[in-house]
Design an enzyme around this catalytic site. Structure first.
Site, PDB file in Angstrom:
ATOM      1  N   ASN A 139      25.379 -12.826   5.006  1.00 15.59           N
ATOM      2  CA  ASN A 139      24.401 -12.194   4.145  1.00 15.59           C
ATOM      3  C   ASN A 139      24.928 -11.320   3.031  1.00 15.59           C
ATOM      4  O   ASN A 139      25.700 -10.429   3.090  1.00 15.59           O
ATOM      5  CB  ASN A 139      23.748 -10.957   5.019  1.00 15.59           C
ATOM      6  CG  ASN A 139      22.525 -10.204   4.233  1.00 15.59           C
ATOM      7  OD1 ASN A 139      22.332 -10.491   3.397  1.00 15.59           O
ATOM      8  ND2 ASN A 139      22.370  -9.109   4.945  1.00 15.59           N
ATOM      9  N   TRP A 140      24.911 -11.888   1.670  1.00 14.23           N
ATOM     10  CA  TRP A 140      25.687 -11.277   0.563  1.00 14.23           C
ATOM     11  C   TRP A 140      24.748 -10.082   0.135  1.00 14.23           C
ATOM     12  O   TRP A 140      25.375  -9.548  -0.793  1.00 14.23           O
ATOM     13  CB  TRP A 140      25.744 -12.386  -0.526  1.00 14.23           C
ATOM     14  CG  TRP A 140      26.645 -13.535  -0.320  1.00 14.23           C
ATOM     15  CD1 TRP A 140      27.380 -13.713   0.801  1.00 14.23           C
ATOM     16  CD2 TRP A 140      27.004 -14.562  -1.246  1.00 14.23           C
ATOM     17  NE1 TRP A 140      28.413 -14.782   0.820  1.00 14.23           N
ATOM     18  CE2 TRP A 140      28.047 -15.408  -0.693  1.00 14.23           C
ATOM     19  CE3 TRP A 140      26.850 -14.917  -2.640  1.00 14.23           C
ATOM     20  CZ2 TRP A 140      28.654 -16.419  -1.335  1.00 14.23           C
ATOM     21  CZ3 TRP A 140      27.346 -15.836  -3.208  1.00 14.23           C
ATOM     22  CH2 TRP A 140      28.379 -16.768  -2.494  1.00 14.23           C
ATOM     23  N   LYS A 141      23.615  -9.758   0.436  1.00 12.70           N
ATOM     24  CA  LYS A 141      22.993  -8.713   0.228  1.00 12.70           C
ATOM     25  C   LYS A 141      22.805  -8.899  -1.392  1.00 12.70           C
ATOM     26  O   LYS A 141      22.646  -9.965  -1.826  1.00 12.70           O
ATOM     27  CB  LYS A 141      23.399  -7.531   0.563  1.00 12.70           C
ATOM     28  CG  LYS A 141      23.663  -7.510   2.235  1.00 12.70           C
ATOM     29  CD  LYS A 141      24.262  -6.080   2.777  1.00 12.70           C
ATOM     30  CE  LYS A 141      24.427  -6.266   4.442  1.00 12.70           C
ATOM     31  NZ  LYS A 141      24.599  -5.027   4.903  1.00 12.70           N
TER      32      LYS A 141
ATOM     33  N   HIS B 135      15.627  -7.120   8.286  1.00 10.70           N
ATOM     34  CA  HIS B 135      16.880  -6.492   8.185  1.00 10.70           C
ATOM     35  C   HIS B 135      16.622  -4.955   7.897  1.00 10.70           C
ATOM     36  O   HIS B 135      15.759  -4.809   7.384  1.00 10.70           O
ATOM     37  CB  HIS B 135      17.939  -7.209   7.051  1.00 10.70           C
ATOM     38  CG  HIS B 135      19.274  -6.406   6.975  1.00 10.70           C
ATOM     39  ND1 HIS B 135      19.358  -5.162   6.419  1.00 10.70           N
ATOM     40  CD2 HIS B 135      20.192  -7.221   7.308  1.00 10.70           C
ATOM     41  CE1 HIS B 135      20.760  -4.938   6.781  1.00 10.70           C
ATOM     42  NE2 HIS B 135      21.164  -6.214   7.154  1.00 10.70           N
TER      43      HIS B 135
ATOM     44  N   GLU C  98      17.944  -3.026   6.286  1.00 12.15           N
ATOM     45  CA  GLU C  98      17.701  -2.290   4.808  1.00 12.15           C
ATOM     46  C   GLU C  98      16.243  -2.551   4.227  1.00 12.15           C
ATOM     47  O   GLU C  98      15.697  -1.935   3.277  1.00 12.15           O
ATOM     48  CB  GLU C  98      18.729  -3.149   4.005  1.00 12.15           C
ATOM     49  CG  GLU C  98      20.276  -2.590   4.379  1.00 12.15           C
ATOM     50  CD  GLU C  98      21.513  -3.208   4.261  1.00 12.15           C
ATOM     51  OE1 GLU C  98      21.212  -4.299   3.592  1.00 12.15           O
ATOM     52  OE2 GLU C  98      22.511  -3.034   4.893  1.00 12.15           O
TER      53      GLU C  98
ATOM     54  N   GLU D  82      21.587  -6.079  15.288  1.00 12.67           N
ATOM     55  CA  GLU D  82      22.553  -5.284  14.250  1.00 12.67           C
ATOM     56  C   GLU D  82      22.016  -3.629  14.460  1.00 12.67           C
ATOM     57  O   GLU D  82      21.119  -3.220  13.930  1.00 12.67           O
ATOM     58  CB  GLU D  82      22.068  -5.744  12.961  1.00 12.67           C
ATOM     59  CG  GLU D  82      22.310  -6.995  12.634  1.00 12.67           C
ATOM     60  CD  GLU D  82      22.521  -7.199  11.339  1.00 12.67           C
ATOM     61  OE1 GLU D  82      23.618  -7.724  10.803  1.00 12.67           O
ATOM     62  OE2 GLU D  82      21.703  -6.883  10.222  1.00 12.67           O
TER      63      GLU D  82
ATOM     64  N   GLY E  47      28.029  -1.944   7.752  1.00  8.68           N
ATOM     65  CA  GLY E  47      28.822  -1.236   6.529  1.00  8.68           C
ATOM     66  C   GLY E  47      29.506  -0.052   7.078  1.00  8.68           C
ATOM     67  O   GLY E  47      29.858   0.628   5.888  1.00  8.68           O
TER      68      GLY E  47
ATOM     69  N   SER F 152      29.440  -4.547  10.907  1.00  6.92           N
ATOM     70  CA  SER F 152      31.081  -4.467  10.856  1.00  6.92           C
ATOM     71  C   SER F 152      31.669  -5.440  11.410  1.00  6.92           C
ATOM     72  O   SER F 152      32.672  -5.181  12.136  1.00  6.92           O
ATOM     73  CB  SER F 152      31.252  -2.969  11.301  1.00  6.92           C
ATOM     74  OG  SER F 152      30.748  -2.143  10.191  1.00  6.92           O
TER      75      SER F 152
ATOM     76  N   GLY G  78      27.863  -9.143   6.790  1.00  6.96           N
ATOM     77  CA  GLY G  78      27.659  -8.684   5.476  1.00  6.96           C
ATOM     78  C   GLY G  78      28.940  -8.706   4.766  1.00  6.96           C
ATOM     79  O   GLY G  78      29.418  -9.733   4.066  1.00  6.96           O
TER      80      GLY G  78
HETATM   81  P1  PGA Z   1      28.268  -5.454   7.571  1.00  9.28           P
HETATM   82  O1  PGA Z   1      26.551  -5.871   7.301  1.00  9.28           O
HETATM   83  O2  PGA Z   1      28.736  -6.586   8.331  1.00  9.28           O
HETATM   84  O3  PGA Z   1      28.546  -5.235   6.009  1.00  9.28           O
HETATM   85  O4  PGA Z   1      28.193  -4.326   8.375  1.00  9.28           O
HETATM   86  C1  PGA Z   1      25.998  -6.687   8.350  1.00  9.28           C
HETATM   87  C2  PGA Z   1      24.447  -6.847   7.989  1.00  9.28           C
HETATM   88  O5  PGA Z   1      23.994  -5.836   7.261  1.00  9.28           O
HETATM   89  O6  PGA Z   1      23.712  -8.038   8.034  1.00  9.28           O
END
Ligand code: PGA
Length: 247
Positions: free
Chosen positions: A8-10, A95, A97, A165, A171, A210, A231
């Site tokens: 997931n490049w966000k 997600h 976010e 998640e 993150g 993470s 991520g």
């Molecule tokens: P992260 O994000 O690997 O940077 O913790 C995971 C995600 O939000 O899908």
């Protein structure tokens, strides 16, 4: 069930980021064949390029979100049909976010998952508790509530993927213990089996939060962890490939 690793490049990635995709393609095609399905979810601006460029190396493109409606007056939004048209086969919905930044409820997430299925996409439906919910001993009940409301009944006939998640692990460099991951994934499996019977046994449950080259082998080895949603570590081909190879 083959494991699935999704990156997931966000909100990261410009045209030059496609160099990382080329490097990932090179690693995937010159090394040992990956045991996992590999999905990359770039920002929408790069989706068609990722789909086109990834095809020859087996990299599958996915979107990061979709609108619940097929079309209409929704400035800035993208429909599931548009993602499919650009070459996506998967789409992340719900997600944390999106749930936080855009106040998406599980009902919204379910509608998006239904739209995804309607356009022939496989939705990756995200769930996970916050740190205070975990501290209060509510992690499993929160996730159970999100699962019940976010997964559409159509999952009975169509492929969906669940991604667990924990919000506090995203993150942050922090992860639950392997026991905690195991407990949660077993609990999710039990809910899916309760609701969908045998089909519930075949729904992939990804771990995200993470996931790194250093911890991928042990986390991806936990029972009922059927892959990962990655991520930060998906932005560098070398790191993402190491995670894929850990399967
Ligand atoms: P992260 O994000 O690997 O940077 O913790 C995971 C995600 O939000 O899908």
């Amino acid at each position: 069930m083959s494991p699935l690793i999704a990156g997931n490049w966000k909100m990261n990635g410009l045209t030059h980021s496609l160099d990382e995709l080329s490097e990932l393609a090179r690693l995937l095609t010159t090394g040992e064949a990956p045991r996992a399905l590999v999905v990359v979810c770039p920002p929408a601006t790069l989706l068609a390029a990722v789909a086109a460029q990834g095809a020859s190396s087996g990299i599958i493109a996915g979107g990061q979100d979709c609108h619940a409606n097929a079309s209409g007056a929704h400035t800035g939004d993208i429909s599931a049909g548009m993602l499919a048209d650009a070459g996506a086969q998967y789409v992340i919905v719900g997600h944390s976010e999106r749930r936080n930044d855009h106040a998406e409820t599980s009902d919204t997430v379910r509608a998006k998952a239904e739209a995804a299925i309607g356009s022939g996409l496989k939705p990756i439906i995200c769930v996970g508790e916050t740190e205070s919910q975990r501290d209060a001993g509510e992690a499993e009940s929160v996730v159970a509530g999100q699962l019940a409301a976010s997964i559409p009944d159509a999952a009975e006939q169509h492929e969906v993927i669940v991604a667990y998640e924990p919000v506090w692990a995203i993150g942050t460099g922090r992860t639950p213990t392997l026991d905690e991951i195991s407990q949660m994934h077993n609990a999710i499996r039990a809910r899916l089996a309760d609701r969908f019977g045998e089909r519930g046994e075949t729904i992939r449950i990804l771990y995200g939060g993470s996931l790194k080259p250093q911890n991928a082998r042990e986390i991806l080895g936990v029972d009922n962890v059927n892959g990962g949603l990655v991520g930060g570590a998906s932005l560098l081909a070398k790191d993402f490939y190491t995670i894929i190879s850990a399967v």
